[in-house]
Design an enzyme around this catalytic site. Sequence first.
Site, PDB file in Angstrom:
ATOM      1  N   ALA A  49      12.430 -51.773  49.471  1.00 52.45           N
ATOM      2  CA  ALA A  49      12.171 -50.569  48.676  1.00 52.45           C
ATOM      3  C   ALA A  49      11.708 -49.378  49.517  1.00 52.45           C
ATOM      4  CB  ALA A  49      11.130 -50.915  47.611  1.00 52.45           C
ATOM      5  N   ASP A 235       9.609 -53.767  44.096  1.00 58.08           N
ATOM      6  CA  ASP A 235      10.617 -52.708  44.055  1.00 58.08           C
ATOM      7  C   ASP A 235      10.247 -51.630  43.047  1.00 58.08           C
ATOM      8  OD1 ASP A 235      12.075 -55.293  45.039  1.00 58.08           O
ATOM      9  OD2 ASP A 235      13.125 -53.532  45.823  1.00 58.08           O
TER      10      ASP A 235
HETATM   11  C1  RUB Z   1      13.844 -56.337  48.606  1.00 56.08           C
HETATM   12  C2  RUB Z   1      12.667 -56.837  47.868  1.00 56.08           C
HETATM   13  C3  RUB Z   1      11.348 -56.620  48.527  1.00 56.08           C
HETATM   14  C4  RUB Z   1      10.781 -55.322  48.044  1.00 56.08           C
HETATM   15  C5  RUB Z   1       9.564 -54.956  48.855  1.00 56.08           C
HETATM   16  O1  RUB Z   1      15.035 -56.466  47.886  1.00 56.08           O
HETATM   17  O2  RUB Z   1      12.718 -57.322  46.770  1.00 56.08           O
HETATM   18  O3  RUB Z   1      10.426 -57.627  48.210  1.00 56.08           O
HETATM   19  O4  RUB Z   1      11.773 -54.335  48.181  1.00 56.08           O
HETATM   20  O5  RUB Z   1       9.808 -53.775  49.501  1.00 56.08           O
HETATM   21  P1  RUB Z   1      16.417 -56.112  48.624  1.00 56.08           P
HETATM   22  P2  RUB Z   1       8.825 -53.114  50.546  1.00 56.08           P
HETATM   23  O6  RUB Z   1      16.484 -56.958  49.841  1.00 56.08           O
HETATM   24  O7  RUB Z   1      17.451 -56.441  47.587  1.00 56.08           O
HETATM   25  O8  RUB Z   1      16.355 -54.635  48.934  1.00 56.08           O
HETATM   26  O9  RUB Z   1       9.087 -53.778  51.826  1.00 56.08           O
HETATM   27  O10 RUB Z   1       9.171 -51.681  50.533  1.00 56.08           O
HETATM   28  O11 RUB Z   1       7.463 -53.344  50.037  1.00 56.08           O
END
Ligand code: RUB
Length: 357
Positions: A49, A235
């Site tokens: 995210a 997310d």
């Molecule tokens: C990524 C996902 C992560 C979060 C955390 O999903 O679910 O746990 O995005 O994000 P994808 P952050 O791989 O489908 O993008 O690292 O920003 O906290």
Amino acid sequence: MRYRAFWMNSNGNPEVIDQRLLPHKRQILELKNSEEVEAAIRNMTVRGAGTIGSLAAIGVYLAVRESSGNIDAVERKAKMIRDARPTAVNLMWAVDRMLSRIRTKELDAGIALEEAIQISREDVERTSKIGQYGYSLMQKIMAEKRDNVINVLTHCNAGWLGIADSGSALAPVYEAHRNGMNVHVWVDETRPRNQGALTSWELTQEGISHTVVVDNAGGLLMMQGKVDIAFVGADRVAANGDTANKIGTYLKALAAKEHNVPFYVCLPESTFDFATPDGSGIEIEDRSGSEVLEVSGIRSNGDTDSVRIYPEGTSVKNPAFDITPAKFITGLISERGICNADTDEISKLFSDITANS
Ligand code: RUB
């Protein structure tokens, strides 16, 4: 060795690590325009995210650079980037912030770049604070343990590939390791995209002890007392604390509740969606069935390849995220501190923002 998911090169373009090839290959791609940024977010060359938000901001800068002063063209491209993935709110947050910054002045690529870089800088500060707050919880648990190792469970990848510079869910783990705490991480495989391989790769770079487990192992590990705390990223977190995160997070939270394992969601301010009252308003991304029907990996000759594991024509559904209801979350760890996952506590902690929304 700690990497950033992207950085700016001497041509003034972002270069990204192609996360689709990790951990087998570290291939760098230069994204030369806003369309390439949008594609890299959509096809998960870059993911997580925070990272897709900060890269989207760079994409809006590129749109300004390409626009010859035409704001309509910038807005069209910004919308395209904003729509690249639907669940992580950081993407919308970053694009909207960029647009409101550039609309107040003459379209100026310098101002756009400055704002985009500021967003990345804030990620670094915020994740560092998340690390410190999360580590304070780990210290309390460690003080009461009979053995001298703390076992953390995490799902998906929410490390420094997911948000610079320390990650969200992994930030406390990195902080603990830096402070000499003996940490072991249970790494959920995270089907179908296997982001656990990214987490495992990161932890290997940091020299942190970890074990990869299949997604369904977490419940048993908790039942056996082998998990002291669970940290996950997010997310999007609704105003009441309901949390959208990678598919499978919800089941881990249910198991954690049953076995009294503290379950924390780690997130920066940009992952809160204060305008959405609860999780029912969060759009869940449905991705291609091919992610489930095929697996990719590396052949013995070093080539990456994918193979089909189900017969052609097999019916499949592939929701990429789920919603963990706030009642299953022990707390939210942000750069502002640790709070309960409920509307009152969240709006108190972020009163300067929620008062205006
Ligand atoms: C990524 C996902 C992560 C979060 C955390 O999903 O679910 O746990 O995005 O994000 P994808 P952050 O791989 O489908 O993008 O690292 O920003 O906290």
